[in-house]
Motif scaffolding. Structure first.
Motif, short mmCIF file in Angstrom:
data_model
loop_
_atom_site.label_atom_id
_atom_site.label_comp_id
_atom_site.label_asym_id
_atom_site.label_seq_id
_atom_site.Cartn_x
_atom_site.Cartn_y
_atom_site.Cartn_z
N TYR A 68 -4.38 6.03 4.93
CA TYR A 68 -5.03 5.75 3.66
C TYR A 68 -5.88 6.93 3.24
N CYS A 69 -6.24 6.94 2.00
CA CYS A 69 -7.07 8.00 1.43
C CYS A 69 -8.49 7.85 1.93
N LYS A 70 -9.20 8.96 2.18
CA LYS A 70 -10.57 8.93 2.68
C LYS A 70 -11.50 8.16 1.74
N THR A 71 -11.20 8.20 0.46
CA THR A 71 -12.07 7.54 -0.52
C THR A 71 -11.58 6.14 -0.90
N GLN A 72 -10.56 5.64 -0.20
CA GLN A 72 -10.00 4.34 -0.55
C GLN A 72 -11.00 3.21 -0.34
N TYR A 73 -11.72 3.26 0.77
CA TYR A 73 -12.67 2.20 1.08
C TYR A 73 -14.08 2.71 0.81
N LYS A 74 -14.59 2.38 -0.35
CA LYS A 74 -15.92 2.84 -0.75
C LYS A 74 -16.94 1.77 -0.41
N THR A 90 5.44 8.76 0.96
CA THR A 90 4.32 8.23 1.73
C THR A 90 4.66 6.98 2.50
N LYS A 91 5.78 6.32 2.19
CA LYS A 91 6.16 5.10 2.90
C LYS A 91 7.04 5.39 4.11
N GLU A 141 0.84 -1.20 0.00
CA GLU A 141 0.00 0.00 0.00
C GLU A 141 0.88 1.25 0.00
N ASP A 142 0.56 2.17 -0.88
CA ASP A 142 1.36 3.39 -1.01
C ASP A 142 1.30 4.28 0.24
N ARG A 143 0.17 4.34 0.86
CA ARG A 143 -0.02 5.29 1.95
C ARG A 143 0.22 4.71 3.35
N THR A 144 0.63 3.46 3.43
CA THR A 144 0.91 2.86 4.74
C THR A 144 2.40 2.95 5.00
N PRO A 145 2.82 3.77 5.96
CA PRO A 145 4.25 3.91 6.23
C PRO A 145 4.81 2.69 6.96
N PHE A 146 6.11 2.51 6.83
CA PHE A 146 6.79 1.42 7.52
C PHE A 146 6.60 1.53 9.03
N GLU A 147 6.47 2.75 9.53
CA GLU A 147 6.27 2.96 10.97
C GLU A 147 4.96 2.32 11.45
N ALA A 148 3.94 2.31 10.60
CA ALA A 148 2.67 1.68 10.97
C ALA A 148 2.84 0.16 11.09
#
Length: 91
Positions: A80-86, A66-67, A22-29
């Motif tokens: 994650y993006c607000k619209t990622q999970y529709k 973003t990582k 996932e592009d928006r999930t950082p390694f820190e997460a």
């Protein structure tokens, strides 16, 4: 491979791989949830996906802002993006 990585359940390994892609999930997460550092995630990815897939992933995430939480803009708080999970429409 460290013993901690070997002790992970297959479902955890699958989720870590998914989070790493996932592009928006950082390694820190990933580190916060599973206790794996960036280098351990790289090791896990190297041993659990195909070589070419791993090379593509490394090229994709290397230096990606973003990582890495430290490289992100301070306004980005979500993983994650607000619209990622529709919502899924029922048929």
């Amino acid at each position: 491979m460290t013993s901690y990585i070997q002790d992970l359940q297959p479902s955890d390994v699958s989720r870590i791989i998914e989070m790493a892609w996932e592009d928006r999930t950082p390694f820190e997460a990933i580190e916060k949830l599973y206790g794996l550092s960036e280098s351990e995630v790289i090791t896990l990815m190297r041993t659990n996906i195909n070589r070419k897939t791993f090379e593509n992933w490394r090229a994709r995430v290397s230096g990606r802002k973003t990582k890495h939480k430290k490289l992100r803009h301070p306004d980005v708080e979500r993983g994650y993006c607000k619209t990622q999970y529709k919502p899924v429409r029922k048929r």
